[in-house]
Design a protein around this motif. Structure first.
Motif, PDB file in Angstrom:
ATOM      1  N   LYS A 157      70.802   0.412 -70.471  1.00  0.00           N
ATOM      2  CA  LYS A 157      71.856  -0.369 -69.725  1.00  0.00           C
ATOM      3  C   LYS A 157      73.192   0.275 -69.935  1.00  0.00           C
ATOM      4  N   ASP A 158      73.305   1.229 -70.960  1.00  0.00           N
ATOM      5  CA  ASP A 158      74.726   1.636 -71.065  1.00  0.00           C
ATOM      6  C   ASP A 158      74.849   3.231 -70.849  1.00  0.00           C
ATOM      7  N   ILE A 159      73.785   3.960 -70.987  1.00  0.00           N
ATOM      8  CA  ILE A 159      73.816   5.541 -71.006  1.00  0.00           C
ATOM      9  C   ILE A 159      72.983   5.893 -69.820  1.00  0.00           C
ATOM     10  N   ALA A 160      71.883   5.481 -69.403  1.00  0.00           N
ATOM     11  CA  ALA A 160      70.746   5.972 -68.585  1.00  0.00           C
ATOM     12  C   ALA A 160      71.442   6.279 -67.202  1.00  0.00           C
ATOM     13  N   SER A 161      72.217   5.456 -66.629  1.00  0.00           N
ATOM     14  CA  SER A 161      72.776   5.547 -65.138  1.00  0.00           C
ATOM     15  C   SER A 161      73.803   6.543 -64.907  1.00  0.00           C
ATOM     16  N   SER A 162      74.550   7.061 -66.050  1.00  0.00           N
ATOM     17  CA  SER A 162      75.585   7.933 -66.074  1.00  0.00           C
ATOM     18  C   SER A 162      75.243   9.398 -65.536  1.00  0.00           C
ATOM     19  N   ARG A 163      75.880   9.753 -64.410  1.00  0.00           N
ATOM     20  CA  ARG A 163      75.645  10.850 -63.536  1.00  0.00           C
ATOM     21  C   ARG A 163      76.229  12.120 -63.863  1.00  0.00           C
ATOM     22  N   GLU A 214      85.560  13.802 -48.438  1.00  0.00           N
ATOM     23  CA  GLU A 214      86.703  13.195 -48.612  1.00  0.00           C
ATOM     24  C   GLU A 214      87.065  12.938 -50.035  1.00  0.00           C
ATOM     25  N   VAL A 215      88.412  12.760 -50.397  1.00  0.00           N
ATOM     26  CA  VAL A 215      88.640  12.864 -51.752  1.00  0.00           C
ATOM     27  C   VAL A 215      89.290  11.321 -52.085  1.00  0.00           C
ATOM     28  N   LYS A 216      88.743  10.574 -52.890  1.00  0.00           N
ATOM     29  CA  LYS A 216      89.305   9.173 -53.293  1.00  0.00           C
ATOM     30  C   LYS A 216      90.589   9.469 -54.111  1.00  0.00           C
ATOM     31  N   LYS A 217      91.298   8.376 -53.958  1.00  0.00           N
ATOM     32  CA  LYS A 217      92.713   8.557 -54.950  1.00  0.00           C
ATOM     33  C   LYS A 217      92.734   8.871 -56.151  1.00  0.00           C
ATOM     34  N   GLU A 218      91.396   8.212 -56.953  1.00  0.00           N
ATOM     35  CA  GLU A 218      91.569   8.675 -58.407  1.00  0.00           C
ATOM     36  C   GLU A 218      90.882  10.016 -58.260  1.00  0.00           C
ATOM     37  N   GLY A 219      90.607  10.749 -57.499  1.00  0.00           N
ATOM     38  CA  GLY A 219      90.320  12.079 -57.813  1.00  0.00           C
ATOM     39  C   GLY A 219      88.832  12.328 -57.625  1.00  0.00           C
ATOM     40  N   ILE A 220      87.963  11.550 -57.346  1.00  0.00           N
ATOM     41  CA  ILE A 220      86.542  11.658 -57.003  1.00  0.00           C
ATOM     42  C   ILE A 220      85.997  11.973 -55.736  1.00  0.00           C
ATOM     43  N   LEU A 221      85.389  13.227 -55.400  1.00  0.00           N
ATOM     44  CA  LEU A 221      84.872  13.713 -54.306  1.00  0.00           C
ATOM     45  C   LEU A 221      84.091  12.763 -53.465  1.00  0.00           C
ATOM     46  N   ASN A 222      84.285  12.793 -52.104  1.00  0.00           N
ATOM     47  CA  ASN A 222      83.094  12.020 -51.381  1.00  0.00           C
ATOM     48  C   ASN A 222      82.841  10.620 -51.340  1.00  0.00           C
ATOM     49  N   ASN A 223      83.635   9.725 -51.993  1.00  0.00           N
ATOM     50  CA  ASN A 223      83.751   8.463 -52.084  1.00  0.00           C
ATOM     51  C   ASN A 223      82.457   7.919 -53.121  1.00  0.00           C
ATOM     52  N   VAL A 224      82.231   8.765 -53.797  1.00  0.00           N
ATOM     53  CA  VAL A 224      81.391   8.117 -54.973  1.00  0.00           C
ATOM     54  C   VAL A 224      81.946   7.036 -56.039  1.00  0.00           C
ATOM     55  N   GLU A 225      81.320   6.214 -55.990  1.00  0.00           N
ATOM     56  CA  GLU A 225      81.911   5.090 -57.111  1.00  0.00           C
ATOM     57  C   GLU A 225      81.518   5.234 -58.314  1.00  0.00           C
ATOM     58  N   LEU A 226      82.536   5.322 -59.268  1.00  0.00           N
ATOM     59  CA  LEU A 226      82.054   5.393 -60.864  1.00  0.00           C
ATOM     60  C   LEU A 226      81.404   4.171 -61.317  1.00  0.00           C
ATOM     61  N   ARG A 227      80.156   4.473 -61.943  1.00  0.00           N
ATOM     62  CA  ARG A 227      79.319   3.584 -62.600  1.00  0.00           C
ATOM     63  C   ARG A 227      80.051   2.636 -63.792  1.00  0.00           C
ATOM     64  N   HIS A 228      80.566   3.963 -64.521  1.00  0.00           N
ATOM     65  CA  HIS A 228      81.464   3.296 -65.754  1.00  0.00           C
ATOM     66  C   HIS A 228      82.836   4.019 -65.675  1.00  0.00           C
ATOM     67  N   ARG A 229      83.875   3.354 -66.381  1.00  0.00           N
ATOM     68  CA  ARG A 229      85.186   3.894 -66.288  1.00  0.00           C
ATOM     69  C   ARG A 229      85.184   5.260 -67.096  1.00  0.00           C
ATOM     70  N   ASN A 230      84.142   5.271 -68.052  1.00  0.00           N
ATOM     71  CA  ASN A 230      84.130   6.815 -68.709  1.00  0.00           C
ATOM     72  C   ASN A 230      82.338   7.230 -68.773  1.00  0.00           C
ATOM     73  N   GLU A 231      82.259   7.346 -67.252  1.00  0.00           N
ATOM     74  CA  GLU A 231      80.918   7.832 -67.044  1.00  0.00           C
ATOM     75  C   GLU A 231      80.760   9.365 -67.388  1.00  0.00           C
ATOM     76  N   PRO A 232      81.804  10.084 -67.342  1.00  0.00           N
ATOM     77  CA  PRO A 232      81.570  11.535 -67.572  1.00  0.00           C
ATOM     78  C   PRO A 232      81.217  11.771 -69.293  1.00  0.00           C
TER      79      PRO A 232
END
Length: 436
Positions: A157-163, A214-232
């Motif tokens: 639940k906490d790690i597996a979905s991080s891309r 496209e570039v989202k305002k928070e600096g993520i390309l192509n409108n990909v939504e982060l699944r976690h604030r610290n996903e990287p």
């Protein structure tokens, strides 16, 4: 890619079913041949790229034995995480096996440092598996991040979905070097940490055959939504878990990693494996809350020994090659009345006898009617007593076959532990004879 069941002690292996003779490569750090944006292993003419997301899913589900049949050079990237592997494996379920999990237990701190990349990784002693990762990319978008996994049960639940992720300036280089041809802008997080002109976005859209980028305002390309604030940072932790699976055993340690990458992870995994091989024989894990494989009543149905020479109390593991059991040492043992009564110490010869009885169970397990056979020991070699055994100790014995049993003759190595301390070891040869 198909995950197929495997027997105990098989480990994790990949099989390239698209190649002649369908060669198999073990998930082993010694077979790592390339670290370009992922971890690649190769052996027996079989090469498999980017294995870390698959391995992380297996570790997260505590799967030790599996054969992965794959009809190409690389597992599918899917969404760039381990999430879909987890879901597919959970759909069919996991089977418990009658075998001890062979842990790598870190008993003293192991450190790795790469000053050029400013990478540090440490493994600290812990009777569990925990991972903490810190990353700092000197980026206004990412900044400093950290992620922790304190219970492997939380991996799903906490790690597996991080891309997976990369920076915009890396994209074109990766594409031209044929490293992300199986990828897509939507199965990776692309971090944009600088001003990008419209013509550059149009160029990227053409490169990846997209109508628009496209570039989202928070600096993520192509409108990909982060699944976690610290996903990287969480994905970096996922990579650490997957790369360390190449050690070949589940790990008991606290892993601390600062700015890790695949090269550092693999170098650290090699260091862990070196320490593991230097201390190849480790104490078996015994949980008194788990129902034993054999209790004392079942043992007496198989072994001919009786008081005062029945010296084992319980068998808690038994498979084709390994047996493990315990002996509870009390001050009421008959031998203590004469063996240093003022300073009671269990005689070494009786430790060997108890070890031999454990080994007898292993050998008798190879015949369908063990009650009709008697085990006789033919030889003992390389016997060493390393520490005194005294009243109150619980001895954990482990015997492992060193060669297949032929004509009823078995060769095995035996070990005795109090806690995790090796107190006695020996090589033994035994033979089972049918009762007349």
């Amino acid at each position: 890619m198909t995950f197929t069941p495997a027997p105990p002690n098989h480990g994790i292996k990949f099989q390239r079913i698209d190649l002649p003779d369908q060669p198999v490569v073990d998930a082993d750090v010694d077979y790592v041949v390339d670290l370009s944006r992922g971890t690649t292993i190769e052996h027996n003419g079989a090469r498999v790229n980017t294995v870390e997301h698959t391995l992380a899913a297996l570790v997260g589900l505590e799967i030790d034995n599996v054969l992965i049949k794959i009809d190409g050079p690389e597992p599918p990237i899917l969404d760039g995480s381990s999430k879909m592997f987890i879901e597919a494996l959970e759909k069919v379920g996991v089977q418990q096996q009658n075998a001890l999990r062979n842990f790598l237990e870190v008993t003293e701190s192991i450190m790795y440092r790469d000053p050029e990349r400013d990478v540090e990784i440490a493994a600290l002693p812990l009777d569990d598996f925990r991972v903490t990762v810190m990353v700092d990319y000197n980026s206004p978008v990412l900044g400093s991040q950290h992620a922790s996994l304190t219970d492997i049960q939380d991996f799903k639940k906490d790690i597996a979905s991080s891309r997976t992720f990369c920076f915009l300036h890396e994209l074109e280089m990766l594409y031209k070097n044929n490293l992300i041809r199986g990828g897509d802008l939507n199965n990776a997080i692309v971090v944009v940490d600088r001003v990008v002109k419209d013509e550059e976005l149009d160029y990227l859209a053409g490169l990846f055959n997209k109508p628009k980028v496209e570039v989202k305002k928070e600096g993520i390309l192509n409108n990909v939504e982060l699944r976690h604030r610290n996903e990287p940072a969480r994905h970096k932790l996922l990579d650490v878990v997957g790369d360390l699976a190449l050690v070949g055993r589940p790990i008991k340690a606290q892993i601390l990693a600062a700015r890790p990458g695949h090269a550092a992870n693999v170098a650290f995994a090699k260091k862990l494996k070196k320490a593991m091989m230097a201390n190849k024989s480790s104490a078996p894990y015994y949980d008194p809350n788990v129902e034993p494989v054999m209790d004392i009543n079942q043992i007496t149905q198989i072994l001919p020994h009786r008081y005062p020479f029945l010296l084992i109390d319980k068998i808690f593991h038994l498979d084709e090659t390994t047996v493990a059991g315990i002996k509870n040492v009390t001050v009421n043992e008959p031998f203590f009345t004469g063996h240093f009564p003022g300073n009671p110490v269990m005689p070494g010869v009786l430790q060997i006898e108890a070890m031999a009885q454990i080994g007898g169970i292993l050998v008798l397990n190879t015949v369908p009617d063990p009650e009709n056979y008697t085990p006789y020991f033919l030889g003992i070699d390389k016997c060493k007593f390393r520490k005194m055994v005294i009243p109150g100790d619980t001895i954990k014995f482990k015997c492992e076959l060193t060669a297949p049993i032929k004509r009823g003759i078995a060769q095995m190595n035996g070990y005795a532990y109090v806690g995790n301390t090796l107190v006695c070891e020996a090589s033994m040869t035994a033979r089972i004879v049918k009762n007349q």
